[in-house]
Design a protein around this motif. Structure first.
Motif, mmCIF file in Angstrom:
data_model
loop_
_atom_site.group_PDB
_atom_site.id
_atom_site.type_symbol
_atom_site.label_atom_id
_atom_site.label_comp_id
_atom_site.label_asym_id
_atom_site.label_seq_id
_atom_site.Cartn_x
_atom_site.Cartn_y
_atom_site.Cartn_z
ATOM 1 N N PHE A 43 1.064 -0.880 -0.411
ATOM 2 C CA PHE A 43 -0.459 0.305 -0.147
ATOM 3 C C PHE A 43 0.955 1.940 -0.802
ATOM 4 O O PHE A 43 1.927 1.551 0.538
ATOM 5 N N ILE A 44 0.235 2.849 -0.865
ATOM 6 C CA ILE A 44 1.269 3.371 -0.169
ATOM 7 C C ILE A 44 0.974 4.139 1.029
ATOM 8 O O ILE A 44 -0.860 3.925 1.402
ATOM 9 N N GLY A 45 0.671 4.998 1.890
ATOM 10 C CA GLY A 45 0.498 5.947 2.765
ATOM 11 C C GLY A 45 -1.028 6.501 2.791
ATOM 12 O O GLY A 45 -1.546 6.463 4.003
ATOM 13 N N GLU A 46 -1.862 7.162 1.289
ATOM 14 C CA GLU A 46 -2.859 6.487 1.117
ATOM 15 C C GLU A 46 -3.587 5.773 1.922
ATOM 16 O O GLU A 46 -4.851 6.017 2.075
ATOM 17 N N GLN A 47 -3.368 4.904 1.087
ATOM 18 C CA GLN A 47 -4.521 3.756 1.108
ATOM 19 C C GLN A 47 -4.187 2.912 2.469
ATOM 20 O O GLN A 47 -5.476 2.124 3.728
ATOM 21 N N MET A 48 -3.320 3.237 3.514
ATOM 22 C CA MET A 48 -3.271 3.270 4.947
ATOM 23 C C MET A 48 -3.766 3.756 5.431
ATOM 24 O O MET A 48 -4.533 3.189 6.296
ATOM 25 N N ALA A 49 -3.781 5.129 5.679
ATOM 26 C CA ALA A 49 -4.647 6.396 6.557
ATOM 27 C C ALA A 49 -5.947 5.638 5.798
ATOM 28 O O ALA A 49 -7.547 5.804 6.585
ATOM 29 N N GLN A 50 -6.432 5.210 5.244
ATOM 30 C CA GLN A 50 -8.093 4.816 4.714
ATOM 31 C C GLN A 50 -7.767 3.221 5.474
ATOM 32 O O GLN A 50 -9.131 3.419 6.235
ATOM 33 N N LEU A 51 -7.378 3.043 5.131
ATOM 34 C CA LEU A 51 -7.263 1.378 5.940
ATOM 35 C C LEU A 51 -7.690 1.354 7.293
ATOM 36 O O LEU A 51 -8.589 1.149 7.951
#
Length: 90
Positions: free
Chosen positions: A20-28
């Protein structure tokens, strides 16, 4: 209950393992964006991940897309919370 939060290194390793990229981790994890995610993985005094956020992310990883959609639908119908995972239409 005793809870030991994941270390920044463990969170970075999870990000890498998921690809994942950071934005995907934030969403997760239910965070506002990549800038918030980075507060848990770096800096002089990284934030500790609370148990609720960790549980939320674990549930999202464990459930398939259909079950995640069902949970979001239930939340909207029963609680009145609106949830949107796509781009903003503002």
């Amino acid at each position: 209950m005793h809870y030991t939060p994941p270390t920044p290194e463990q969170l970075r390793a999870l990000k890498q393992r998921l690809g994942f990229i950071g934005e995907q981790m934030a969403q997760l994890f239910g965070l506002a964006g990549n800038n918030q995610w980075r507060k848990y993985t770096g800096g002089a005094a990284p934030r500790e991940m609370n148990l609720q956020m960790l549980f939320f992310a674990a549930a999202r990883l464990a459930l398939d897309d259909e079950m995640n959609a069902h949970a979001a639908d239930w939340r909207q119908r029963r609680v009145g919370n609106r949830h949107h995972t796509g781009p903003s239409n503002d």
